[in-house]
Design an enzyme around this catalytic site. Structure first.
Site, PDB file in Angstrom:
ATOM      1  N   THR A   1       0.823  -1.217   0.000  1.00 27.33           N
ATOM      2  CA  THR A   1       0.000   0.000   0.000  1.00 27.33           C
ATOM      3  C   THR A   1       0.853   1.263   0.000  1.00 27.33           C
ATOM      4  OG1 THR A   1      -0.205   0.041   2.416  1.00 27.33           O
ATOM      5  CG2 THR A   1      -1.862  -1.202   1.192  1.00 27.33           C
ATOM      6  N   ASP A   2       0.199   2.370  -0.346  1.00 27.66           N
ATOM      7  CA  ASP A   2       0.875   3.673  -0.353  1.00 27.66           C
ATOM      8  C   ASP A   2       0.403   4.504   0.843  1.00 27.66           C
ATOM      9  OD1 ASP A   2      -1.656   4.604  -1.032  1.00 27.66           O
ATOM     10  OD2 ASP A   2      -1.133   5.030  -3.111  1.00 27.66           O
ATOM     11  N   LEU A   3       0.775   5.768   0.857  1.00 32.93           N
ATOM     12  CA  LEU A   3       0.438   6.665   1.956  1.00 32.93           C
ATOM     13  C   LEU A   3      -1.075   6.792   2.161  1.00 32.93           C
ATOM     14  CD1 LEU A   3       1.633   8.584   4.069  1.00 32.93           C
ATOM     15  CD2 LEU A   3       1.544  10.392   2.358  1.00 32.93           C
TER      16      LEU A   3
ATOM     17  N   ILE B   1      -4.007   2.551   0.027  1.00 33.23           N
ATOM     18  CA  ILE B   1      -4.492   1.713  -1.069  1.00 33.23           C
ATOM     19  C   ILE B   1      -3.295   1.075  -1.774  1.00 33.23           C
ATOM     20  CG2 ILE B   1      -6.600   3.056  -1.371  1.00 33.23           C
ATOM     21  CD1 ILE B   1      -5.352   4.380  -3.811  1.00 33.23           C
TER      22      ILE B   1
END
Length: 131
Positions: free
Chosen positions: A14-16, A19
């Site tokens: 996931t990213d910041l 997601i």
């Protein structure tokens, strides 16, 4: 005939925003393709060692439709579209349940040890061909 492969979303995927980072879908579909080839009876390591032949991605056309998030259980489907002389066209999807999150039309090319396109060996073609 479609092949399915389960993938769990881990925190590292996931990213910041929480997601799945867009590039990780390419990793997910790579795993799906590797498992599709394996279930068809092709040992890619042995194929390379014995013949120098590898499969390389030539083209990907991708659509990101909905986000996946941490701990989602996803299904990657892989379906053979066409099997050419040195080319393999696949349709892949990433789903969460019945919801389609990502789709990709993927073209693979068979490469010889010299890095140039190489015709698929008949034995490999027979294993990958639709049943």
């Amino acid at each position: 005939m479609s092949h399915s492969h389960a993938v769990r979303v881990y925190y590292e995927d996931t990213d910041l925003a929480g997601i799945v980072y867009y590039a990780n879908y390419l990793k997910f579909i790579e795993r799906g393709r590797s498992e599709w080839v394996r279930t068809r009876g092709v040992d890619q390591g042995r194929l390379k060692a014995e013949t120098g032949i590898v499969f390389a991605v030539r083209r990907v056309e991708a659509d990101y439709l909905r986000p996946a998030v941490f701990d989602d259980l996803l299904t990657v489907t892989t379906e053979l579209r066409t099997l050419g002389g040195a080319r393999i066209d696949l349709w892949q999807q990433v789903l969460r349940g019945d919801a389609v999150l990502f789709t990709a039309a993927v073209t693979l090319v068979c490469l010889g040890a010299d890095g140039r396109a190489h015709r698929l060996p008949d034995a490999i073609r027979a294993l990958l061909a639709p049943v």
